[in-house]
Design a protein around this motif. Structure first.
Motif, short mmCIF file in Angstrom:
data_model
loop_
_atom_site.label_atom_id
_atom_site.label_comp_id
_atom_site.label_asym_id
_atom_site.label_seq_id
_atom_site.Cartn_x
_atom_site.Cartn_y
_atom_site.Cartn_z
N UNK A 87 -6.70 40.57 -8.04
CA UNK A 87 -5.19 40.05 -8.15
C UNK A 87 -5.39 38.58 -8.36
N UNK A 88 -4.43 38.26 -9.53
CA UNK A 88 -4.48 36.81 -9.55
C UNK A 88 -4.45 36.43 -11.04
N UNK A 98 6.88 35.86 -8.56
CA UNK A 98 7.79 35.33 -7.93
C UNK A 98 9.08 35.62 -8.58
N UNK A 99 10.13 36.25 -7.81
CA UNK A 99 11.50 36.44 -8.15
C UNK A 99 12.27 35.02 -8.27
N UNK A 100 12.73 34.67 -9.29
CA UNK A 100 13.07 33.44 -9.35
C UNK A 100 14.43 33.35 -10.51
N UNK A 121 2.16 42.21 -7.10
CA UNK A 121 2.81 41.83 -5.96
C UNK A 121 4.29 41.00 -6.19
N UNK A 122 5.34 41.30 -5.41
CA UNK A 122 6.61 40.74 -5.85
C UNK A 122 6.77 39.59 -4.73
N UNK A 140 1.44 33.92 -10.49
CA UNK A 140 1.02 34.22 -11.92
C UNK A 140 2.10 34.04 -12.89
N UNK A 141 3.31 34.58 -12.48
CA UNK A 141 4.51 34.95 -13.29
C UNK A 141 5.84 34.82 -12.48
#
Ligand code: SAM
Length: 266
Positions: A87-88, A98-100, A121-122, A140-141
């Motif tokens: 992961x990464x 990341x929800x942003x 992962x969220x 990462x995103x």
């Protein structure tokens, strides 16, 4: 099986909402697992705080690096162990997302990408968001649901999970539903009708009442093209860029527009 881990201060909110409809059935059937990790578990100090006042002053609070990074690391480790994949950052690794409101706009293409992977992962933020150093070192995103601000990333996480899970083979009662809905082919969906055949003086289009499959398919394609042209010309332009509409689609669209002109004038 798709593995999703969500970092959230409100795991109960998420677990409760996941229990219904398509999502609930997909979880029961073992098509997907959704784990949660609460930053509060990793908080220390007398108040076990997960947020702090912003450096530089101003309103609101900011997610503290310690507990949030620890929760993201725990979620990422569990995902890596379950999926047998790293992961990464880096090609082939499972992303920490990341929800942003500042992220790249989420869409069906991203939903398809996530559905075809092994997991992700969220991270659902709260307050003014997370300390920037957490984003730099652990994310990462960044993905946004649109140009509006939610009070928490849980609502966005649920929307992403729902859009992704319904694309998993076996998630929908009838696989054709996923292939025929909006954006599947770069078009919006056609209009749908059910019983009764007449309601408040409005009738179901005649072509749908007969059993002529070819005519029904033709009518549906024409409506999908027409409504996409009317409501989302950007999608038609995108199709044109990718090689254009084929001759049949072009003539169906022309037919739709001619019929609309007659309706308008008559
Ligand atoms: N200060 C941030 C800004 O102006 O960009 C807004 C923070 S918002 C009140 C709290 C959390 O909600 C964010 O950390 C993020 O996780 C989530 N959020 C808000 N709007 C979002 C959107 N449009 N898409 C995805 N997540 C969103």
């Amino acid at each position: 099986m798709l593995r999703i881990e969500v970092v959230t201060l409100f795991p109960e909110m998420l677990r409760h909402a996941l229990g219904f409809g398509v999502l609930g059935r997909a979880l029961e059937r073992g098509l997907v697992t959704v784990g949660t990790e609460d930053p509060r578990r990793y908080a220390s100090g007398p108040h076990r705080s997960v947020d702090g006042r912003p450096y530089g002053g101003g309103p609101g609070m900011v997610g503290m690096p310690g507990p949030w990074s620890a929760a993201i690391d725990a979620a990422a480790s569990r995902l890596a162990a379950g999926a047998g994949r790293p992961v990464g950052p880096g090609a082939g690794a499972l992303p920490r997302v990341y929800l942003s409101a500042q992220g790249v706009r989420f869409g069906q293409a991203t939903a398809r990408e996530f559905a075809s992977g092994a997991g992700f992962v969220l991270v659902a933020g709260r307050y003014e968001g997370l300390d920037e150093r957490v984003l730099e070192s652990r994310i990462d995103r960044e993905i946004s649901l649109g140009d509006f601000v939610l009070s928490g990333g849980e609502f966005a996480a649920l929307a992403v999970i729902d859009a992704v899970v319904r694309l998993l083979p076996g998630a929908l009662g009838d696989e054709r539903s996923g292939q025929q809905e909006s954006f599947a082919e770069g078009l919006l969906d056609w209009p749908h009708y059910t019983r009764p055949v007449e309601w408040e003086g409005r009738c179901v289009p005649e072509v749908l009442q007969g059993g002529h499959h070819a005519q029904i398919a033709r009518w549906r394609r024409k409506q999908a093209l027409g409504r996409t042209w009317l409501r989302r010309p950007d999608l038609i332009a995108a199709l044109e860029e990718r090689g254009g509409l084929d001759r049949e689609s072009r003539s169906l669209l022309d037919e739709f527009l001619a019929e609309r002109e007659v309706e308008k004038n008559g």
